[in-house]
Design a protein around this motif. Structure first.
Motif, short mmCIF file in Angstrom:
data_model
loop_
_atom_site.label_atom_id
_atom_site.label_comp_id
_atom_site.label_asym_id
_atom_site.label_seq_id
_atom_site.Cartn_x
_atom_site.Cartn_y
_atom_site.Cartn_z
N VAL A 149 0.85 -1.19 0.00
CA VAL A 149 0.00 0.00 0.00
C VAL A 149 0.89 1.25 0.00
CG1 VAL A 149 -1.78 1.28 1.25
CG2 VAL A 149 -1.82 -1.22 1.24
N PRO A 150 0.66 2.20 -0.91
CA PRO A 150 1.52 3.40 -0.97
C PRO A 150 1.52 4.17 0.35
CG PRO A 150 0.14 3.25 -2.93
CD PRO A 150 -0.35 2.19 -1.98
N THR A 151 2.71 4.51 0.82
CA THR A 151 2.82 5.24 2.09
C THR A 151 2.29 6.66 1.97
OG1 THR A 151 5.09 5.87 1.49
CG2 THR A 151 4.79 3.88 2.84
N THR A 152 2.21 7.17 0.75
CA THR A 152 1.70 8.53 0.56
C THR A 152 0.25 8.66 1.01
OG1 THR A 152 1.17 7.93 -1.74
CG2 THR A 152 3.28 9.06 -1.34
N LEU A 153 -0.50 7.58 0.92
CA LEU A 153 -1.90 7.63 1.37
C LEU A 153 -1.97 7.83 2.88
CD1 LEU A 153 -3.40 4.67 -0.73
CD2 LEU A 153 -3.56 7.12 -1.20
N TYR A 154 -1.11 7.13 3.62
CA TYR A 154 -1.09 7.28 5.07
C TYR A 154 -0.55 8.66 5.47
CZ TYR A 154 -1.75 2.22 5.10
OH TYR A 154 -2.24 0.96 4.91
N GLU A 200 -4.24 15.17 7.41
CA GLU A 200 -5.65 15.54 7.60
C GLU A 200 -6.12 15.27 9.02
OE1 GLU A 200 -7.68 17.06 5.53
OE2 GLU A 200 -6.16 17.21 3.98
N GLY A 201 -5.28 14.62 9.82
CA GLY A 201 -5.64 14.36 11.21
C GLY A 201 -6.37 13.05 11.44
N ALA A 202 -6.32 12.12 10.49
CA ALA A 202 -7.00 10.83 10.65
C ALA A 202 -6.24 9.96 11.65
CB ALA A 202 -7.10 10.12 9.31
N SER A 203 -6.96 9.31 12.52
CA SER A 203 -6.34 8.43 13.52
C SER A 203 -5.88 7.13 12.85
CB SER A 203 -7.34 8.12 14.63
OG SER A 203 -8.47 7.42 14.11
N ASN A 204 -5.07 6.36 13.58
CA ASN A 204 -4.59 5.08 13.05
C ASN A 204 -5.75 4.12 12.78
OD1 ASN A 204 -1.92 5.93 13.19
ND2 ASN A 204 -1.62 5.12 15.26
N ARG A 205 -6.74 4.17 13.66
CA ARG A 205 -7.89 3.29 13.48
C ARG A 205 -8.65 3.65 12.21
NH1 ARG A 205 -13.27 3.61 14.89
NH2 ARG A 205 -14.32 1.61 15.34
N ARG A 206 -8.83 4.94 11.97
CA ARG A 206 -9.54 5.37 10.77
C ARG A 206 -8.73 5.05 9.52
NH1 ARG A 206 -13.90 8.28 9.68
NH2 ARG A 206 -14.00 9.52 7.76
N THR A 237 -6.30 0.94 4.63
CA THR A 237 -5.70 -0.40 4.57
C THR A 237 -6.70 -1.44 4.07
OG1 THR A 237 -4.26 0.17 6.43
CG2 THR A 237 -4.49 -2.16 5.88
N ILE A 238 -7.88 -1.50 4.68
CA ILE A 238 -8.87 -2.51 4.31
C ILE A 238 -9.28 -2.38 2.84
CG2 ILE A 238 -11.18 -3.41 4.76
CD1 ILE A 238 -9.20 -4.18 6.88
N PRO A 239 -9.67 -1.18 2.37
CA PRO A 239 -10.04 -1.08 0.93
C PRO A 239 -8.89 -1.43 -0.01
CG PRO A 239 -10.85 0.82 2.14
CD PRO A 239 -9.93 0.10 3.06
N MET A 240 -7.66 -1.04 0.33
CA MET A 240 -6.54 -1.27 -0.58
C MET A 240 -6.15 -2.74 -0.67
SD MET A 240 -5.75 1.54 -2.03
CE MET A 240 -4.16 1.13 -2.74
N ILE A 241 -6.35 -3.50 0.40
CA ILE A 241 -5.99 -4.92 0.37
C ILE A 241 -7.22 -5.81 0.23
CG2 ILE A 241 -3.97 -4.44 1.82
CD1 ILE A 241 -5.45 -5.87 4.11
N SER A 242 -8.35 -5.25 -0.13
CA SER A 242 -9.58 -6.04 -0.22
C SER A 242 -9.47 -7.21 -1.21
CB SER A 242 -10.76 -5.13 -0.59
OG SER A 242 -10.50 -4.41 -1.78
N PRO A 243 -8.77 -7.09 -2.35
CA PRO A 243 -8.63 -8.28 -3.21
C PRO A 243 -7.90 -9.42 -2.51
CG PRO A 243 -8.08 -6.30 -4.45
CD PRO A 243 -8.20 -5.89 -3.01
N THR A 244 -6.85 -9.08 -1.73
CA THR A 244 -6.12 -10.11 -1.00
C THR A 244 -6.98 -10.71 0.10
OG1 THR A 244 -4.09 -8.88 -1.43
CG2 THR A 244 -3.98 -10.59 0.23
N LEU A 245 -7.75 -9.89 0.79
CA LEU A 245 -8.65 -10.39 1.82
C LEU A 245 -9.67 -11.36 1.23
CD1 LEU A 245 -9.41 -7.25 4.04
CD2 LEU A 245 -8.32 -9.38 4.78
#
Length: 313
Positions: free
Chosen positions: A204-209, A215-221, A227-235
């Motif tokens: 997953v590109p680190t630029t997204l994180y 933007e102030g997004a928490s680790n959980r968000r 993370t979940i949308p980007m790895i959804s094919p693998t899941l």
């Protein structure tokens, strides 16, 4: 105002008209295609297609103890199975086992992969520990967990005695035996699931994180929205493979519980094995194999029907 003449329009249509190409194989190309596909088709025919057709054929007959067909039975083997309380109990136990193993394996594997993807000192040691189960055979894993579940000297027994709690009979209590098999199977499957998900999360590109952090997004968000949308094919891939493998689990059940106690862990695959090689009822075992194939195909279809819609390619 300029007016386009009819010949000019026809010329434009002719130039912009899509060209259709026909593709055909000559005799030489067909020869080479069969030459390369031949070995694979031969192996599949001998070890997949023929056994499937033979199993379907035997399921329509009564057989002797050697597996030879004797009397045509039609669909009676299937109706007897589906009306048998013992078989329905095995089917319910299998569904509970499969769903529990799939959910726990994918969830824990995702959690461990997300933790191991962090850039921390000594994280390589944890990655090795998480994936070490891939190098453990089924027999070794069964012996290892039999010691852990031992009611006298096992790990859980020692902890229970230390905390002055009642010792649980993991392998003699029907409910606990099911959980013993589930825990062991999840432990065995975690290595593969962890490595696949770790590789997907690492891509997953680190630029997204970085943008989300600005933007102030928490680790959980970030975990649920990036993370979940980007790895959804693998899941989706991991969950499908785990589901199918869980339906085919045999080794751990045979070595740990042997389908007991009181048939509480007598899964469909183990029941096929017992009916065929212990009871010599190959016709019924073949019918059970066909039913299991249909069940696996049905659940796989449900995954592709409903879960694939949530996959972001």
């Amino acid at each position: 105002m300029l007016k386009t003449t009819t010949p000019e329009i026809e010329e434009i249509k002719t130039k912009t008209k899509k060209k259709h190409y026909s593709f055909s194989l000559n005799a030489k190309d067909k020869y080479y295609a069969l030459l390369f596909l031949g070995p694979s088709l031969l192996i599949l025919s001998v070890f997949v297609f023929y056994p499937m057709l033979k199993t379907l054929y035997i399921s329509m007959f009564l057989t002797n103890t050697l597996g030879k067909t004797t009397v045509f039975n039609g669909f009676n083997n299937y109706t007897q199975l589906l009306s048998s309380p013992e078989y329905i109990t095995s089917m319910i136990s299998t569904l509970i086992y499969v769903l529990s193993v799939t959910v726990l394996t994918v969830s824990i594997g995702l959690l461990l992969a997300n933790l191991a993807s962090q850039k921390l000192a000594g994280i390589g040691v944890f990655r090795t520990l998480y994936s070490i189960t891939m190098g453990v055979s089924v027999s070794v894993a069964a012996i290892f967990w039999l010691f852990i579940f031992n009611p006298s000297t096992g790990f859980f027994a020692i902890i229970s005695n230390y905390l002055h709690l009642p010792v649980m009979n993991w392998l003699t209590d029907p409910k606990m035996a099911m959980w013993a098999v589930i825990i062991t199977t999840v432990w065995m499957n975690l290595g593969f699931t962890f490595l696949i998900l770790l590789g997907s999360i690492s891509s997953v590109p680190t630029t997204l994180y970085e943008a989300a952090s600005v933007e102030g997004a928490s680790n959980r968000r970030q975990f649920f929205k990036i993370t979940i949308p980007m790895i959804s094919p693998t899941l989706f891939f991991v969950s499908t493979i785990t589901l199918i493998d869980s339906f085919k689990s045999f080794g751990l059940i045979d070595l740990i519980t042997k389908g007991g106690p009181t048939n509480s862990t007598n899964m469909l695959v183990y029941r096929i094995y017992k009916d065929a090689f212990y009871s010599g009822n190959y016709g019924q075992a073949s019918s059970e194999a066909i039913i299991l194939t249909i069940i696996i195909a049905f659940f796989t279809f449900l995954q592709f029907k409903f879960l694939e819609k949530r996959v972001n390619y």
